[in-house]
Write an enzyme that holds these catalytic residues in place. Sequence first.
Site, PDB file in Angstrom:
ATOM      1  N   LYS A 131       0.837  -1.212   0.000  1.00  0.00           N
ATOM      2  CA  LYS A 131       0.000   0.000   0.000  1.00  0.00           C
ATOM      3  C   LYS A 131       0.870   1.259   0.000  1.00  0.00           C
ATOM      4  CE  LYS A 131      -2.307  -0.989   3.793  1.00  0.00           C
ATOM      5  NZ  LYS A 131      -1.681  -2.257   4.211  1.00  0.00           N
TER       6      LYS A 131
ATOM      7  N   ARG B  82      -9.598   0.559   8.740  1.00  0.00           N
ATOM      8  CA  ARG B  82      -9.125  -0.786   9.075  1.00  0.00           C
ATOM      9  C   ARG B  82     -10.184  -1.577   9.820  1.00  0.00           C
ATOM     10  NH1 ARG B  82      -3.251   0.454   9.060  1.00  0.00           N
ATOM     11  NH2 ARG B  82      -2.019  -1.396   9.490  1.00  0.00           N
TER      12      ARG B  82
ATOM     13  N   ARG C 234      11.504  -6.149   4.994  1.00  0.00           N
ATOM     14  CA  ARG C 234      11.325  -4.706   4.811  1.00  0.00           C
ATOM     15  C   ARG C 234      12.340  -3.893   5.625  1.00  0.00           C
ATOM     16  NH1 ARG C 234       5.277  -2.488   4.774  1.00  0.00           N
ATOM     17  NH2 ARG C 234       5.230  -2.811   7.012  1.00  0.00           N
TER      18      ARG C 234
ATOM     19  N   ARG D  16      11.326  -1.551  11.078  1.00  0.00           N
ATOM     20  CA  ARG D  16      10.287  -0.975  11.927  1.00  0.00           C
ATOM     21  C   ARG D  16      10.041  -1.887  13.122  1.00  0.00           C
ATOM     22  NH1 ARG D  16       5.294   0.479   8.106  1.00  0.00           N
ATOM     23  NH2 ARG D  16       4.263  -0.682   9.740  1.00  0.00           N
TER      24      ARG D  16
ATOM     25  N   ARG E 207      -0.057  -8.780  13.728  1.00  0.00           N
ATOM     26  CA  ARG E 207      -0.582  -7.768  12.800  1.00  0.00           C
ATOM     27  C   ARG E 207      -1.428  -8.435  11.725  1.00  0.00           C
ATOM     28  NH1 ARG E 207       4.144  -4.725  10.365  1.00  0.00           N
ATOM     29  NH2 ARG E 207       2.568  -3.327   9.532  1.00  0.00           N
TER      30      ARG E 207
HETATM   31  P1  AMP Z   1       0.830   0.628   9.140  1.00  0.00           P
HETATM   32  O1  AMP Z   1       2.028   1.498   8.945  1.00  0.00           O
HETATM   33  O2  AMP Z   1      -0.340   1.023   8.302  1.00  0.00           O
HETATM   34  O3  AMP Z   1       1.141  -0.856   9.010  1.00  0.00           O
HETATM   35  O4  AMP Z   1       0.355   0.845  10.650  1.00  0.00           O
HETATM   36  C1  AMP Z   1       1.219   0.576  11.737  1.00  0.00           C
HETATM   37  C2  AMP Z   1       0.391   0.422  13.008  1.00  0.00           C
HETATM   38  O5  AMP Z   1      -0.323   1.648  13.271  1.00  0.00           O
HETATM   39  C3  AMP Z   1      -0.693  -0.650  12.959  1.00  0.00           C
HETATM   40  O6  AMP Z   1      -0.192  -1.945  13.252  1.00  0.00           O
HETATM   41  C4  AMP Z   1      -1.655  -0.142  14.032  1.00  0.00           C
HETATM   42  O7  AMP Z   1      -1.163  -0.401  15.325  1.00  0.00           O
HETATM   43  C5  AMP Z   1      -1.615   1.367  13.817  1.00  0.00           C
HETATM   44  N1  AMP Z   1      -2.643   1.818  12.833  1.00  0.00           N
HETATM   45  C6  AMP Z   1      -2.426   2.335  11.591  1.00  0.00           C
HETATM   46  N2  AMP Z   1      -3.583   2.631  10.983  1.00  0.00           N
HETATM   47  C7  AMP Z   1      -4.563   2.296  11.857  1.00  0.00           C
HETATM   48  C8  AMP Z   1      -5.976   2.349  11.808  1.00  0.00           C
HETATM   49  N3  AMP Z   1      -6.639   2.789  10.722  1.00  0.00           N
HETATM   50  N4  AMP Z   1      -6.671   1.918  12.898  1.00  0.00           N
HETATM   51  C9  AMP Z   1      -6.041   1.469  13.997  1.00  0.00           C
HETATM   52  N5  AMP Z   1      -4.696   1.383  14.104  1.00  0.00           N
HETATM   53  C10 AMP Z   1      -3.954   1.791  13.052  1.00  0.00           C
END
Ligand code: AMP
Length: 241
Positions: free
Chosen positions: A22, A97, A141, A174, A185
């Site tokens: 994404k 999400r 990654r 990360r 996750r």
């Molecule tokens: P990402 O970079 O999109 O993989 O997000 C990293 C982390 O941020 C996720 O594992 C969640 O803990 C939190 N996060 C990101 N977007 C959301 C969302 N829309 N709702 C809830 N938690 C989020």
Amino acid sequence: MANKTARNIGPVILLGPPGAGKGTQSKQIVERYGVPQISTGDLLRDHVGRGTELGLEARVIMARGELVPDELMYGIVATRLREADCQGGFVLDGFPRTAAQAGWLDAFLEKEIFEKSKKCPPVVIQMLVDYTQLLLRLTGRRSCPTCGRLYNIHSQSPLADELCDVDGSKLVIRDDDREEVISGRLAAYETQTRRVADYYRAQKRLVAINAERLMEEVTAQIFGVIDRHCLGWTPVAGRRS
Ligand code: AMP
């Protein structure tokens, strides 16, 4: 992908599990259409980095690979989407999400975006990737802490081991890409985010694409979906039904 076309593409929502690409594909959309990328993961990491109250709360939850509560998300997303650069459209990466977030977003877009000026309605693109592929992508990654460039040691490795090609910084993993967190996750995705796809599918707004192909091929599919979606929409008498 130079070929930038500055025009109103409305909201583009990219759905897919962590590691589906994404972030990478959002950057291609930004480059071509001149709209901002709104990554809720990045917004949260920014809060964590600045040590805000929200960041302190989110940090622990994110490190466990769990989802940050919806109520906290609504505030940061609403604030970001109200900024001027989102007027011509934007690409949402990592939001919604949960089904509740999807419902909230619909209500928000209806009230705050469509009422102000009639705009192309959201297009929702689901990026499909097999589980084994996802694990490879996530464990491999790496990112540059200085310029943000993304790498993957399995498929897009840097020229020098673990160093950024652009500025030579030592690449980082990360916190939530550690193997013990990844399964959590992906489980959170399975249980909650799949319902988001169901939500949009029920409304016949979901376009699924094969995101296992080469990056350029996935990008071409996404551009095709966006172009068809926006060309078929005319703002004369309000929104398309
Ligand atoms: P990402 O970079 O999109 O993989 O997000 C990293 C982390 O941020 C996720 O594992 C969640 O803990 C939190 N996060 C990101 N977007 C959301 C969302 N829309 N709702 C809830 N938690 C989020």
